[in-house]
Design a protein around this motif. Structure first.
Motif, PDB file in Angstrom:
ATOM      1  N   GLY A 194      44.036  87.605 -48.394  1.00  0.00           N
ATOM      2  CA  GLY A 194      43.142  88.310 -48.773  1.00  0.00           C
ATOM      3  C   GLY A 194      42.062  88.735 -47.655  1.00  0.00           C
ATOM      4  N   ALA A 195      41.681  90.025 -47.877  1.00  0.00           N
ATOM      5  CA  ALA A 195      40.532  90.580 -46.915  1.00  0.00           C
ATOM      6  C   ALA A 195      39.064  89.847 -47.261  1.00  0.00           C
ATOM      7  CB  ALA A 195      40.840  91.935 -46.959  1.00  0.00           C
ATOM      8  N   ALA A 196      39.228  89.510 -48.651  1.00  0.00           N
ATOM      9  CA  ALA A 196      37.673  89.355 -48.989  1.00  0.00           C
ATOM     10  C   ALA A 196      37.648  87.734 -49.038  1.00  0.00           C
ATOM     11  CB  ALA A 196      37.497  90.046 -50.492  1.00  0.00           C
ATOM     12  N   GLY A 197      38.713  87.135 -49.338  1.00  0.00           N
ATOM     13  CA  GLY A 197      38.614  85.595 -49.403  1.00  0.00           C
ATOM     14  C   GLY A 197      39.246  85.114 -50.520  1.00  0.00           C
ATOM     15  N   VAL A 245      39.453  78.314 -36.701  1.00  0.00           N
ATOM     16  CA  VAL A 245      38.146  78.503 -37.748  1.00  0.00           C
ATOM     17  C   VAL A 245      38.612  79.585 -38.773  1.00  0.00           C
ATOM     18  CG1 VAL A 245      35.785  79.671 -37.708  1.00  0.00           C
ATOM     19  CG2 VAL A 245      36.597  78.267 -35.904  1.00  0.00           C
ATOM     20  N   LEU A 246      38.490  79.074 -40.070  1.00  0.00           N
ATOM     21  CA  LEU A 246      39.085  80.046 -41.005  1.00  0.00           C
ATOM     22  C   LEU A 246      38.296  81.298 -41.170  1.00  0.00           C
ATOM     23  CD1 LEU A 246      40.306  77.505 -43.642  1.00  0.00           C
ATOM     24  CD2 LEU A 246      41.544  78.397 -41.747  1.00  0.00           C
ATOM     25  N   ALA A 247      39.072  82.272 -41.541  1.00  0.00           N
ATOM     26  CA  ALA A 247      38.273  83.512 -41.815  1.00  0.00           C
ATOM     27  C   ALA A 247      39.193  84.334 -42.794  1.00  0.00           C
ATOM     28  CB  ALA A 247      38.167  84.501 -40.471  1.00  0.00           C
ATOM     29  N   ASN A 248      38.778  85.337 -43.408  1.00  0.00           N
ATOM     30  CA  ASN A 248      39.233  86.108 -44.078  1.00  0.00           C
ATOM     31  C   ASN A 248      40.250  87.015 -43.595  1.00  0.00           C
ATOM     32  OD1 ASN A 248      37.606  85.421 -46.435  1.00  0.00           O
ATOM     33  ND2 ASN A 248      36.217  86.995 -46.233  1.00  0.00           N
ATOM     34  N   ALA A 249      41.464  86.783 -44.103  1.00  0.00           N
ATOM     35  CA  ALA A 249      42.797  87.382 -43.322  1.00  0.00           C
ATOM     36  C   ALA A 249      43.289  86.505 -42.343  1.00  0.00           C
ATOM     37  CB  ALA A 249      42.576  88.990 -42.965  1.00  0.00           C
ATOM     38  N   ASN A 302      49.000  78.201 -53.926  1.00  0.00           N
ATOM     39  CA  ASN A 302      49.599  79.635 -53.876  1.00  0.00           C
ATOM     40  C   ASN A 302      49.379  80.683 -55.000  1.00  0.00           C
ATOM     41  OD1 ASN A 302      51.004  81.396 -52.150  1.00  0.00           O
ATOM     42  ND2 ASN A 302      53.037  81.012 -53.226  1.00  0.00           N
ATOM     43  N   THR A 303      47.698  80.534 -55.168  1.00  0.00           N
ATOM     44  CA  THR A 303      47.436  81.815 -56.252  1.00  0.00           C
ATOM     45  C   THR A 303      46.004  81.864 -55.956  1.00  0.00           C
ATOM     46  OG1 THR A 303      47.242  81.891 -58.459  1.00  0.00           O
ATOM     47  CG2 THR A 303      46.608  79.774 -57.809  1.00  0.00           C
ATOM     48  N   ARG A 304      45.630  82.865 -56.280  1.00  0.00           N
ATOM     49  CA  ARG A 304      44.028  83.518 -56.068  1.00  0.00           C
ATOM     50  C   ARG A 304      43.929  83.377 -54.559  1.00  0.00           C
ATOM     51  NH1 ARG A 304      43.827  80.674 -61.010  1.00  0.00           N
ATOM     52  NH2 ARG A 304      43.320  78.671 -60.213  1.00  0.00           N
ATOM     53  N   ASN A 305      44.631  83.566 -53.793  1.00  0.00           N
ATOM     54  CA  ASN A 305      44.463  83.666 -52.410  1.00  0.00           C
ATOM     55  C   ASN A 305      44.083  82.471 -52.009  1.00  0.00           C
ATOM     56  OD1 ASN A 305      44.758  85.033 -49.847  1.00  0.00           O
ATOM     57  ND2 ASN A 305      42.596  85.711 -49.956  1.00  0.00           N
ATOM     58  N   GLY A 306      44.629  81.466 -52.414  1.00  0.00           N
ATOM     59  CA  GLY A 306      44.216  80.042 -51.929  1.00  0.00           C
ATOM     60  C   GLY A 306      45.104  79.502 -50.869  1.00  0.00           C
TER      61      GLY A 306
END
Lengths: 180, 208
Positions: free
Chosen positions: B120-123, B150-154, B194-198
Motif C-alpha cells: 500500500g502506498a497509503a499504509g 524503518v517501515l514506510a508505506n510501499a 495478508n489482508t488490508r495491506n497488513g
C-alpha cells in the motif's frame, strides 16, 4: 573303520590347524597325515595402502548445498577410505610399527582456506580409533607390533559449523607408516 | 604315514612369536603400486589422500518463525484511553513473543542489504478508506548487526547487515515492533494476516 591322525610339526594357530584338518578330510580319511609348515626368516617389511588400490591418490569430496552450508549438521564425505597397514620383522625381533598422519596444510580455494581440523572420521575397526585431524604433523593413528596387519575403512565427516566463502577447497594429508 | 610338507615363501606367510600373519595374493595385488618397503633399519612408507570441499554461494534469511510457516502476526490493541496520546505501545505475537521476531542472516555472498516492502502506498487500511501509515509502526533496533529497516508505506530504505569477515555474514538479531500511537484513527481493525495491506515482506539481497 577309518582313522585319521594328524601331527603338526610347527607352532600353528587355529587357521592352519583347520586347513590341515580339511586336507585330511578331503584327501583320504584312511591315511594318517602330518603337516609341516616351514616359514623362512625374512627381512623386515612394511606395507601401507591408503585409499583405492593402485598408484593414484584417492579423493574424498564433501559437497554442500545452499540449504545446508554452515548449518552445523556434519556432512559425510565420499568415498570411504580403506587403510591397510602391515609390518613384519625377523624372528625374535619384536618391533612396533606406528601409523601417523600429517594434516598441517589447510584446504585452499584461492585466498581462502579451511583447516583440516574441521574433518573427523569414524572407523569400522577398533584398533583405529575415531578421531579428528589435528592440523599438525605426527598425529598418531595406531601403533601395533610387527607381524600384524591393521585394516579399516574411514568415513570422513566435515563439521560444517562455520560459513566459508564459496569455492572448491582442496587439501591433502599424508599418512606415514614407520617401523624403527 | 604320509607326510606332506608345505614350504610357504616368506612373502606369503610368517610365524613370529606365536602369531600368524598371512599376506594374501589379493593383498599384494592391491598394493601393486609398490607400497612395500623392505630392509634393515627404520622402515618408512607414506601414502596420501586428497580432500575437497565444495561450498556454493548462498544466502539464507529468516524473519520470525522459521520456514515461513506460519507467518508471524504482530498485533497492537490500544485501549480507548491510550489512543492518540503518544507513547509507543508494545505489541503481542511474534515468535520471540511481545511483538518481537527472530532474525537470522547467513551468507557467503558479500554485503547483504534488507528492504521491507508492502503493497500500500497509503499504509495499513481497515478495509475501507481509513489508513494508518506504516510510519506509525516502529522497529528496533535500527542499528546493530542486523539493523531493522524503518517501515514506510510501499518500501523502506535498505538496511545493511554487518559482515563478519570478508564475504561472510553470520548474524542474529531480534526485532521488536511498537505502535507509535501519534494519531487518532477511526475505530476499526487495520491490517491482518495478508489482508488490508497488513503484510510486510522483507527481502535480503547480496551484492551482485
Amino acid at each position: 573303520m577309518s582313522t585319521c591322525n594328524v601331527s603338526i610339526q610347527c607352532k600353528l594357530r587355529a587357521s592352519v590347524l583347520l586347513t590341515a584338518a580339511l586336507f585330511c578330510s578331503v584327501a583320504d580319511m584312511r591315511h594318517a597325515t602330518a603337516v609341516t609348515v616351514v616359514v623362512a626368516n625374512g627381512t623386515p617389511q612394511i606395507r601401507l595402502r591408503v585409499g583405492a588400490a593402485g598408484a593414484g591418490i584417492s579423493l574424498v569430496t564433501f559437497t554442500l548445498t545452499a540449504t545446508n552450508a554452515g548449518n552445523g549438521v556434519a556432512i559425510n564425505g565420499a568415498p570411504n577410505i580403506t587403510i591397510i597397514a602391515e609390518a613384519r620383522g625377523p624372528v625374535a625381533n619384536a618391533r612396533n610399527a606406528t601409523l601417523t598422519v600429517n594434516s598441517t596444510a589447510a584446504m585452499i580455494s584461492g585466498a581462502d582456506s579451511i583447516p583440516m581440523s574441521v574433518i573427523t572420521w569414524t572407523t569400522n575397526d577398533a584398533t583405529f580409533p575415531v578421531g579428528t585431524f589435528s592440523g599438525g604433523a605426527g598425529q598418531v593413528l595406531t601403533t601395533f607390533q610387527n607381524s600384524r596387519r591393521r585394516t579399516t575403512a574411514h568415513t570422513f565427516r566435515y563439521a560444517n559449523t562455520q560459513i566459508f566463502p564459496a569455492g572448491t577447497y582442496n587439501g591433502q594429508v599424508t599418512y606415514t607408516l614407520s617401523m624403527p | 604315514m604320509n607326510i606332506a610338507k608345505y614350504a610357504i615363501p616368506a612373502a606369503l606367510a610368517a610365524i613370529v612369536g606365536g602369531s600368524v600373519l598371512v599376506f594374501s595374493p589379493t593383498a599384494q595385488a592391491e598394493q601393486a603400486a609398490g607400497v612395500s618397503i623392505i630392509g634393515p633399519g627404520v622402515l618408512t612408507r607414506a601414502a596420501r589422500v586428497d580432500f575437497q570441499i565444495i561450498i556454493p554461494r548462498f544466502l539464507r534469511f529468516r524473519v520470525g518463525v522459521a520456514n515461513l510457516v506460519p507467518n508471524d502476526l504482530i498485533e497492537f490493541a490500544p485501549t480507548a484511553d491510550q489512543i492518540g496520546v503518544g507513547g509507543a505501545l508494545a505489541g503481542t505475537g511474534g515468535d520471540a513473543t511481545g511483538g518481537a521476531v527472530t532474525v537470522e542472516v547467513r551468507s557467503n555472498a558479500g554485503q547483504i542489504n534488507i528492504v521491507a516492502t508492502n503493497a500500500g502506498a497509503a499504509g495499513i487500511n481497515d478495509g475501507g478508506f481509513n489508513v494508518i501509515s506504516y510510519a506509525e509502526i516502529t522497529t528496533s533496533p535500527i542499528g546493530g548487526v542486523i539493523p531493522a529497516p524503518v517501515l514506510a508505506n510501499a518500501a523502506s530504505a535498505a538496511a545493511p547487515v554487518t559482515l563478519n569477515s570478508g564475504l561472510v555474514t553470520n548474524q542474529n538479531a531480534v526485532w521488536t515492533y511498537a505502535y507509535a500511537n501519534t494519531t487518532i484513527p477511526e475505530a476499526g481493525t487495520y491490517g491482518g494476516i495478508n489482508t488490508r495491506n497488513g503484510r510486510v515482506t522483507y527481502t535480503a539481497t547480496s551484492a551482485p
